[in-house]
Scaffold this active site. Structure first.
Site, PDB file in Angstrom:
ATOM      1  N   PRO A   1     -15.008  23.794  -4.951  1.00  0.00           N
ATOM      2  CG  PRO A   1     -14.018  21.738  -4.423  1.00  0.00           C
ATOM      3  CD  PRO A   1     -15.370  22.541  -3.883  1.00  0.00           C
ATOM      4  CD  GLU A   2     -18.135  26.443  -9.241  1.00  0.00           C
ATOM      5  OE1 GLU A   2     -18.241  26.851 -10.487  1.00  0.00           O
ATOM      6  OE2 GLU A   2     -18.940  26.475  -8.241  1.00  0.00           O
TER       7      GLU A   2
END
Ligand SMILES: [Zn+2]
Length: 260
Positions: free
Chosen positions: A2-3
């Site tokens: 996740p970014e």
């Protein structure tokens, strides 16, 4: 991993189902909030700031979550079978129609005065108030620091994680170990902004324009395999710093030929 783009999309999904809706049921599956009950409160807004997600529930109080490495928010109709194990759920929220479940969240907490609490974050690459000049100034303030570390520092610019850090350095032809003072920072910041913007609505993240598995990234996750551009095996190592960057999810991928 996740970014900023992942969190932006999670916020959008929760927002569609929950914003301006009344919470009918809430359950925190973390000891500190085991007795917290937000039923009856209205979700005022749902926002992402960098890699942080805020669900504002009134009285300047927000549910704050961070996806860290494995986390995910699922949103569906009540009664839908969960697609992840129940024991990994950290929070369950329901309106009269929809359910949101946060699985494997790195952080789950109630945050008072969330904007003040997260004011330490640098400009949000996907935020409405994105300020490129400020990000450039903050990153440039420490010219001796390796660019590969500066890009991960959320105090300077919020939203880049390991994937975009590795890919941005490749696309700029910059060895991530190079000093900030030796890098065109406005161009690097602009590229990060464009990469996250381009992926904020993509179902599958890509920095190559290709969404086929194994072709989505130039270097990230491709250690030992040939660089698509020059054929050199992609290098896999660490940019160690004493402040905790050198764990396995901070593995640095780069091409020693294309990136100098
Ligand atoms: Zn190469």
């Amino acid at each position: 991993m996740p970014e900023g783009d992942t969190v932006y999309q999670a916020a959008a999904r929760i927002r569609r189902a929950f914003e301006q809706k009344t919470l009918e049921y809430t359950q925190f599956r973390v000891p500190r909030y085991a007795t917290t009950d937000l039923a009856g409160r209205t979700v005022e807004s749902v926002r992402s700031i960098g890699k942080h997600l805020l669900i504002d529930v009134g009285d300047d109080l927000a549910i704050h979550s961070h996806l860290k490495m494995e986390g995910a928010w699922h949103v569906h109709r009540i009664g839908t079978r969960w697609r992840k194990p129940a024991y990994t759920a950290r929070i369950v929220l329901r309106t009269d129609a929809a359910e949101a479940v946060g699985f494997d969240l790195g952080t789950t907490e109630m945050l008072a005065a969330p904007d003040a609490a997260l004011a330490y974050l640098g400009p949000d690459l996907l935020g409405p108030g994105w300020d490129a000049d400020r990000a450039v100034a903050l990153i440039s303030a420490d010219p001796a620091r390796p660019i590969g570390l500066a890009l991960l520092d959320q105090h300077l610019m919020a939203g880049v994680g390991n994937v975009f850090r590795c890919e941005a350095c490749f696309l700029r032809g910059v060895d991530p170990r190079r000093s900030v003072g030796d890098v065109d920072i406005p161009a690097m910041v602009d590229l990060c902004h464009r990469l996250l913007q381009a992926n904020r609505t993509n179902r599958v993240r890509t920095t190559t324009g290709v969404t086929v598995s194994g072709r989505r990234y130039h270097v990230y996750g491709r250690g030992g395999r040939p660089c698509f551009r020059c054929g050199t095996p992609v290098s896999r190592n660490f940019l160690g710093e004493p402040d905790g960057f050198s764990d396995t999810d901070r593995v640095l991928y780069h091409c020693t030929t294309c990136q100098t």
